[in-house]
Design a protein around this motif. Structure first.
Motif, PDB file in Angstrom:
ATOM      1  N   ILE A 277       3.303  13.416  -8.709  1.00  0.00           N
ATOM      2  CA  ILE A 277       1.913  14.224  -9.897  1.00  0.00           C
ATOM      3  C   ILE A 277       0.009  13.660  -9.305  1.00  0.00           C
ATOM      4  O   ILE A 277      -0.131  15.081  -9.946  1.00  0.00           O
ATOM      5  CB  ILE A 277       2.314  12.756 -11.088  1.00  0.00           C
ATOM      6  CG1 ILE A 277       3.445  13.302 -11.241  1.00  0.00           C
ATOM      7  CG2 ILE A 277       1.804  13.692 -12.340  1.00  0.00           C
ATOM      8  CD1 ILE A 277       4.124  12.431 -12.530  1.00  0.00           C
TER       9      ILE A 277
ATOM     10  N   ALA B 261      -1.434  17.585  -9.833  1.00  0.00           N
ATOM     11  CA  ALA B 261      -2.013  17.237 -10.317  1.00  0.00           C
ATOM     12  C   ALA B 261      -4.206  17.986  -9.640  1.00  0.00           C
ATOM     13  O   ALA B 261      -4.341  18.966 -10.079  1.00  0.00           O
ATOM     14  CB  ALA B 261      -2.805  16.314 -11.121  1.00  0.00           C
TER      15      ALA B 261
ATOM     16  N   CYS C 114       1.463  16.659 -17.166  1.00  0.00           N
ATOM     17  CA  CYS C 114       2.025  15.384 -16.943  1.00  0.00           C
ATOM     18  C   CYS C 114       2.351  14.090 -18.295  1.00  0.00           C
ATOM     19  O   CYS C 114       3.580  13.627 -17.931  1.00  0.00           O
ATOM     20  CB  CYS C 114       0.781  14.799 -16.713  1.00  0.00           C
ATOM     21  SG  CYS C 114       0.311  15.685 -14.468  1.00  0.00           S
TER      22      CYS C 114
END
Length: 186
Positions: free
Chosen positions: A147, A151, A169
């Motif tokens: 993640i 991102a 998220c």
């Protein structure tokens, strides 16, 4: 005991707010140092969670951070105390600056001072990013690492609006938490 803690929260947050330049991410680092490292009132993982909540909520991150930390440390009274202490210094400083704006506008010393502060703020923000990334890497949670990488790639390489990244998220985290609760992990 609670009054003593509220007093400590007030003066700590007031101090941080008064001497923090560069926005909310700078104050988050200093809040972590004060409440995690110095006082030991919050552990590092929980502070990261509180920062995530503050970041994903609408409004100024400094105030949001003060709200979640104040609530964690002293409930609703902690929220009120930390909000007042966080808002008071910028309110006074901006009121004074706006009154003398014309004089400050053309002052070369003020201009150079602000440029120097920008460099310092960049370093402090880099420190925040590093501290948060180290916390995620130490966890050794593959999903969190993926993640974090996605991102970064989305915002840095593809200029995806941060709002979409935060919402994505948050949604992913919610689905993950529901899945883990269903499996009995949480």
């Amino acid at each position: 005991m609670k009054l003593k803690r509220l007093k400590k929260i007030f003066f700590s947050t007031l101090y941080l707010s008064a001497f923090t330049f560069g926005g909310g991410y700078v104050i988050v680092t200093l809040m972590k140092k004060k409440f995690v490292d110095d006082y030991g009132w919050i552990d590092e993982k929980e502070m990261l969670d509180l920062v995530a909540i503050a970041q994903s909520s609408p409004g100024a991150i400094a105030v949001n951070g003060a709200i979640v930390v104040g609530y964690k440390l002293a409930g609703f009274a902690g929220v009120i105390v930390s909000i007042i202490a966080t808002i008071l210094p910028p309110f006074v400083i901006i009121s004074v600056i706006s009154y003398f704006y014309v004089a400050f506008q053309s002052n070369i010393f003020v201009k150079l001072m602000l440029e120097g502060m920008q460099a310092g703020v960049g370093a402090v923000i880099a420190s925040v990013v590093y501290d948060m990334a180290v916390g995620i890497v130490k966890e050794k949670n593959r999903i969190s690492l993926v993640i974090m990488a996605l991102a970064f790639i989305a915002t840095y390489c593809f200029n995806v609006n941060v709002m979409y990244v935060v919402i994505s998220c948050a949604l992913f985290g919610t689905v993950q938490a529901l899945y883990q609760r269903k499996r009995g992990i949480l």
